[in-house]
Design an enzyme around this catalytic site. Structure first.
Site, PDB file in Angstrom:
ATOM      1  N   LYS A  52       0.831  -1.208   0.000  1.00 58.03           N
ATOM      2  CA  LYS A  52       0.000   0.000   0.000  1.00 58.03           C
ATOM      3  C   LYS A  52       0.866   1.258   0.000  1.00 58.03           C
ATOM      4  CE  LYS A  52      -3.832  -2.510   2.037  1.00 58.03           C
ATOM      5  NZ  LYS A  52      -4.605  -2.918   3.219  1.00 58.03           N
ATOM      6  N   GLN A  96      -5.279  -1.486   9.508  1.00 55.12           N
ATOM      7  CA  GLN A  96      -5.047  -2.799   8.884  1.00 55.12           C
ATOM      8  C   GLN A  96      -5.629  -3.911   9.769  1.00 55.12           C
ATOM      9  OE1 GLN A  96      -3.499  -3.318   5.774  1.00 55.12           O
ATOM     10  NE2 GLN A  96      -4.169  -5.420   6.075  1.00 55.12           N
ATOM     11  N   ASP A 119     -11.408   2.852   3.793  1.00 56.50           N
ATOM     12  CA  ASP A 119     -11.638   1.413   3.655  1.00 56.50           C
ATOM     13  C   ASP A 119     -13.138   1.096   3.585  1.00 56.50           C
ATOM     14  OD1 ASP A 119      -9.694  -0.452   3.216  1.00 56.50           O
ATOM     15  OD2 ASP A 119      -9.089  -0.643   5.320  1.00 56.50           O
TER      16      ASP A 119
END
Ligand code: NAD
Length: 289
Positions: A52, A96, A119
């Protein structure tokens, strides 16, 4: 058979976003920023975060990585999220997953400002998705739909079967596919661990989406001739990475299929960048008003 190349498609999305950033950065006076929080030592998560960060660098998005020990108290994590919510140079916050035991991911995700929830896991954005309202869409399902769009494979009016009902893949994907929208409008069946006759459902699918997390579990006899097969699964095995699909068998029957690696994975990251750019532009346009 068409190989749905997520790597090449994601590279062109990154190029498009690069251009968009360069053009808007002059007006905004700053680049977009993504904060990434990584808690603990999960080795796959470390690999994903590195990918990422690299994708941010390639695109012109600033990244701020916070690597925290597994034993961190939840309150400390919530305090960090609170600080990032306020920071003007942070447009997106990515927590994450999975988080270590003892930390409640739902509480932490809900603490992220929904306008920075790139997200798309905040209850507000999930609710917006369910209601068909604009908001951040989770990156993996968004990446899958973008891949279908770019290869002009529309599930509209077709039988779509989604295997898996997780909050990050199966559930949002099934909502997106059933939406009244271009590259959606599918008749959606969701299968899960309690489904009877999984093979029967799979064989009915014009579009088959696998997000079950079982290596090479879907074999050629479970797939309809001419189906479009999207394999979300990622597994590290002795002979390298593989998906939920037995690729050699299923690719012989499919009209189109994603490889693993190089299919859905790169598209997920491309959508994370896209959401971050969207968040950045929204904030800066509001400021310019
Ligand atoms: P999960 O474990 O949360 O969910 C798996 C789902 O599959 C569950 O809903 C379960 O009911 C269903 N399932 C399990 N066994 C089944 C069976 N035998 N029959 C029918 N349904 C069954 O997993 P997840 O987080 O949704 O991830 C799924 C896979 O996708 C994993 O391999 C994960 O690594 C991968 N993944 C890839 C990306 C990407 O960017 N490519 C992103 C997220 C997840």
């Amino acid at each position: 058979m068409i190989l749905l190349d997520g790597k090449v498609t994601a590279a062109s999305i990154r190029e498009e976003l690069r251009g968009e950033i360069l053009a808007f950065q002059l007006r905004a006076g700053r680049a977009p920023g993504l904060a990434v929080i990584l808690v603990g030592e999960d080795s796959a998560s470390h690999v994903y975060v590195r990918s990422k960060v690299r994708a941010c660098e390639q695109t012109g998005v600033l990244s701020f990585v916070y690597r925290l020990p597994a034993g961190i108290p939840q309150q400390e994590l919530l305090t960090l999220i609170g600080k990032l919510n306020k920071r003007l140079d942070v447009d997106g916050i990515l927590l994450q997953l999975p988080l270590p035991k003892g930390i409640d991911s739902q509480i932490c995700l809900a603490a992220i400002d929904p306008r920075k929830d790139v997200d798309g896991f905040h209850p507000e954005n999930m609710g917006r998705l369910a209601l068909g309202l604009p908001g951040f869409v989770p990156c993996t399902p968004a990446g899958i739909l973008e891949l279908l769009r770019r290869y002009e494979l529309s599930p509209s009016g077709k039988e779509a079967v989604v295997i898996g009902r997780s909050n990050i893949v199966g559930k949002p994907l099934s909502l997106l596919l059933a939406r009244q929208a271009p590259y959606a409008n599918a008749t959606v069946t969701v299968c899960h661990s309690c489904t009877r006759d999984l093979a029967g459902h799979c064989r009915r699918a014009d579009f088959l989406f696998l997000a079950m997390g079982r290596p090479r579990c879907i074999t050629g006899d479970m797939v309809r001739e001419g189906a479009v097969v999207i394999d979300v699964g990622i597994h590290r095995t002795e002979d390298g990475l593989c998906g939920d699909v037995d690729f050699s068998q299923v690719s012989a029957k499919a009209k189109a299929i994603t490889p693993v690696p190089g299919g859905v994975g790169p598209m997920t990251i491309a959508m994370l960048l896209k959401n971050t750019v969207q968040a950045w532009k929204a904030v800066e346009m509001e400021r310019m008003r």
